[in-house]
Scaffold this motif. Structure first.
Motif, PDB file in Angstrom:
ATOM      1  N   ARG A  74      25.901  43.062  43.875  1.00 25.54           N
ATOM      2  CA  ARG A  74      26.573  43.646  45.631  1.00 25.54           C
ATOM      3  C   ARG A  74      25.858  43.895  46.269  1.00 25.54           C
ATOM      4  N   VAL A  75      24.732  45.026  46.139  1.00 25.35           N
ATOM      5  CA  VAL A  75      23.780  45.608  47.151  1.00 25.35           C
ATOM      6  C   VAL A  75      22.972  43.983  47.412  1.00 25.35           C
ATOM      7  N   LEU A  76      23.009  43.059  47.722  1.00 28.22           N
ATOM      8  CA  LEU A  76      22.034  42.104  48.213  1.00 28.22           C
ATOM      9  C   LEU A  76      22.695  41.403  48.974  1.00 28.22           C
ATOM     10  N   VAL A  77      21.850  41.130  50.363  1.00 30.62           N
ATOM     11  CA  VAL A  77      22.675  40.651  51.583  1.00 30.62           C
ATOM     12  C   VAL A  77      21.790  39.058  51.687  1.00 30.62           C
ATOM     13  N   LEU A  78      22.674  38.140  51.109  1.00 31.96           N
ATOM     14  CA  LEU A  78      22.188  36.985  51.219  1.00 31.96           C
ATOM     15  C   LEU A  78      22.825  35.117  52.194  1.00 31.96           C
ATOM     16  N   GLY A  79      22.198  35.597  53.147  1.00 36.03           N
ATOM     17  CA  GLY A  79      22.592  34.629  54.661  1.00 36.03           C
ATOM     18  C   GLY A  79      22.851  33.288  54.047  1.00 36.03           C
ATOM     19  N   TYR A  80      22.072  32.507  53.347  1.00 37.05           N
ATOM     20  CA  TYR A  80      21.736  31.550  52.838  1.00 37.05           C
ATOM     21  C   TYR A  80      23.514  31.188  52.303  1.00 37.05           C
ATOM     22  N   VAL A  81      24.016  31.778  51.266  1.00 37.54           N
ATOM     23  CA  VAL A  81      24.740  31.446  50.259  1.00 37.54           C
ATOM     24  C   VAL A  81      25.730  30.631  51.060  1.00 37.54           C
ATOM     25  N   ASP A  82      26.538  30.980  51.867  1.00 35.53           N
ATOM     26  CA  ASP A  82      27.177  29.938  52.948  1.00 35.53           C
ATOM     27  C   ASP A  82      27.194  27.957  52.764  1.00 35.53           C
ATOM     28  N   GLU A  83      26.065  28.513  53.535  1.00 36.66           N
ATOM     29  CA  GLU A  83      25.504  27.554  53.877  1.00 36.66           C
ATOM     30  C   GLU A  83      25.719  26.353  52.113  1.00 36.66           C
ATOM     31  N   LEU A  84      24.263  27.308  51.594  1.00 36.25           N
ATOM     32  CA  LEU A  84      24.419  26.558  49.438  1.00 36.25           C
ATOM     33  C   LEU A  84      25.454  26.217  49.410  1.00 36.25           C
TER      34      LEU A  84
END
Length: 606
Positions: A74-84
């Motif tokens: 939860r503490v991470l911000v992964l901007g590529y998850v949606d595209e993945l």
């Protein structure tokens, strides 16, 4: 870094998964996502779901009924998850289309998909790394590197020190160069001399002590110093304002004379004992709309589907007209605007990629999807069975405690009396507890209900701590053998912090078995604001690490709204809690269960 990525069918069959921390996940975030988002048709309303220490994102393919889920900290911000997720969904659908339909439901039909996923993940992570490097290269300058800092006093000193000149010489040079600047530069110098003393030296101990003595003596003219005798001490004290008597020459009554809560003779006739039948929660009331036909004419919100024929797959552009009309329809039925928008988005998401043969079948498919969504929302997974819970508490040798909360004027006391009669008619011995110590006449109103129902009332008058009264009432009910305690609280607005803190204290200290929110069926957006405000206050102002929130809802005045049943949908969608009862009249027997079919037909009625 990702913790888990998995692909499964809507039926529950898992097709592929990859975990980076096998066996180390706390709980089961995938099950929580399915239970609280997918099964309740909230997938189109929210983008990310948080549960415990994890965040979950997903992508859905309605044609093959696939769900792709990614779990990460939860503490991470992964901007590529949606595209993945989108690329994994498309790639996995391509793999499934190459497999015979009868072999698609095996446990892991696509073991070779791991290599394809690794390549997609590596490409997107490299792209994200390059974007972070680009942002770091374009990092804005620090304040000390800006021209604004160079114009400050500290910036001038540092620039002079770097140039090899003292501050005094630089000031003198600037004054010599510009006659207009001499006066401007002299003022900061004077301020510095005042701070450090004359000649730039620090203050001596004698000067500091003299300044402290001056501060203790007070400033101002000699005649106005603190402790000095003047004309103010000899002048007579001002006479305070006398209280006005509104009764003429009559002597005003004291507080003891005005307190009628403990007197037997109150000047009011004794309440008549109510004699009624046993409450039937499923009894029909009012004029319920007839069940609508699944097919029908081409008018209303279904007219936008007349062009959808053949085996064409539904796209968002095809559904936009229908979704807009459906949202307007829900708003006219008193559904909150934001809730209606989220529900319509969920319906649209569930229909994307589907196809049927013929126009009539398409209309039936869309209407069926709407009915299923609304029915699923109005039927939460958690059901409150008050009689069974009260019987279980009685078997444990303690009373079952219900706390009624809500805003002013929604009918909490009347609803409490209806629930009391319902429990009494089913063989229980409830006790009423008057914890509304704020509103004038609240205790007397509850006493009238208690006398009419021949039930005991526990009260300690007005102006006392409501949480303490509730504690004493529960203790007294246990000693006297009462099965249920019904706690009446004062009405309060959700943004009144002192009163909400008091309510949170009452709920935390007494820990009731059921916190019942009483709301009006007449309101729309306001109902959502109220229930959100109560839940937020109960959570923020609670001293417990696991705060108690609203457990159920009771809607009043349900017989006055005709087919405007949107408040029920808004409250259940917002809280995820069931509607325990609805009030349908003025007598003690006028409570019912929520008729879900009636609500769905009312919402879809044009």
């Amino acid at each position: 870094m990702l913790d888990l990525v998995c692909v499964f069918r809507k039926s529950g069959a898992q097709l592929w998964s990859k975990s980076w921390v096998p066996g180390a996940l706390k709980g089961n975030p995938v099950d929580a996502l399915i239970h609280h988002v997918l099964l309740e048709d909230r997938a189109g309303a929210i983008d990310v779901y948080h549960t415990g220490d994890y965040s979950a994102k997903w992508a859905i393919d309605n044609e093959l009924e696939l769900v792709v889920v990614a779990i990460y900290q939860r503490v991470l911000v992964l901007g590529y998850v949606d595209e993945l997720l989108e690329r994994v969904r498309d790639a996995f659908c391509g793999v499934l289309r190459g497999i015979a339909p009868e072999g698609r439901d095996d446990s892991f039909p696509s073991k070779g998909f791991t290599s394809a996923f690794d390549s997609i993940q590596a490409e997107l992570e490299l792209k994200a790394l390059e974007e972070r490097k680009l942002k770091a290269a374009n990092k804005p300058r620090a304040f000390t590197e800006s021209k604004k800092f160079a114009n400050t006093r500290q910036g001038n000193k540092e620039s002079c020190a770097v140039g090899g000149k003292s501050s005094a010489s630089s000031t003198a040079d600037s004054a010599a160069d510009s006659p207009m600047g001499s006066a401007a530069e002299a003022e900061p110098a004077a301020v510095e001399e005042e701070e450090t003393g004359s000649g730039g030296d620090a203050l001596t101990a004698e000067q500091i002590e003299a300044n402290r003595a001056k501060l203790r003596a007070g400033g101002g003219p000699p005649g106005k110093k603190k402790g000095a005798k003047g004309e103010d001490e000899t002048s007579p004290a001002k006479k305070g304002k006398e209280g006005r008597s509104w009764d003429g020459d009559e002597k005003p009554l004291s507080k003891q004379q005005l307190d009628f809560s403990k007197k037997e003779d109150r000047g009011a006739p004794k309440s008549k004992v109510f004699q009624g039948k046993k409450v039937d929660l499923n009894e029909r009331f009012g004029d319920l709309p007839a069940a609508a036909a699944s097919s029908g004419g081409g008018r209303g919100i279904w007219a936008s589907l007349k062009g959808l024929v053949g085996a064409k797959q539904l796209e968002r552009a095809d559904l936009e007209p229908l979704i807009e009309q459906l949202q307007a329809q829900l708003i006219t039925k008193n559904v909150a605007a934001d809730i209606g928008s989220q529900i319509c988005e969920s319906v649209c998401t569930s229909l994307l990629g589907t196809s049927q043969q013929g126009f009539g079948t398409m209309r039936a498919t869309v209407r069926s999807a709407l009915e299923k969504t609304l029915t699923r929302i109005l039927t939460p997974s958690h059901r409150v069975d008050m009689l069974a819970a009260a019987a279980a508490a009685k078997a444990e040798g303690r009373p079952y405690v219900i706390c009624f909360v809500g805003v002013n004027g929604v009918g909490k006391s009347t609803s409490l009396s209806k629930v009391a009669y319902y429990l009494k008619s089913n063989g229980f011995t409830p006790m009423l507890c008057a914890c509304d110590t704020f509103r004038a006449g609240a205790v007397e109103q509850l006493r009238v209900h208690a006398n009419a129902l021949e039930l005991p009332l526990f009260e300690k008058g007005y102006g006392r701590d409501a949480s303490g009264i509730a504690q004493d009432g529960v203790r007294y009910a246990k000693q006297m053998g009462h099965d249920v305690v019904l706690i009446d609280t004062a009405g309060r607005m959700q943004d009144n912090e002192p009163l909400m803190r008091a309510l949170s204290k009452l709920v935390t200290l007494n820990n009731p078995d059921l916190v019942l929110f009483v709301g009006e069926a007449l309101v729309g957006n306001e109902a959502v604001d109220q229930v959100r405000g109560f839940n937020k206050s109960l959570s923020e102002y609670s001293a417990s690490r696991d705060p108690r929130l609203i457990d159920g809802i009771m809607l009043t005045k349900f017989d006055t709204i005709s087919d405007k049943v949107g408040a029920a949908l808004s409250l259940v969608y917002t809280t995820g809690k069931p509607i325990v009862f609805v009030g349908v009249g003025q007598t003690y027997t006028d409570i019912r269960n929520l008729n879900v079919d009636h609500c769905v037909r009312s919402l879809l009625k044009s």
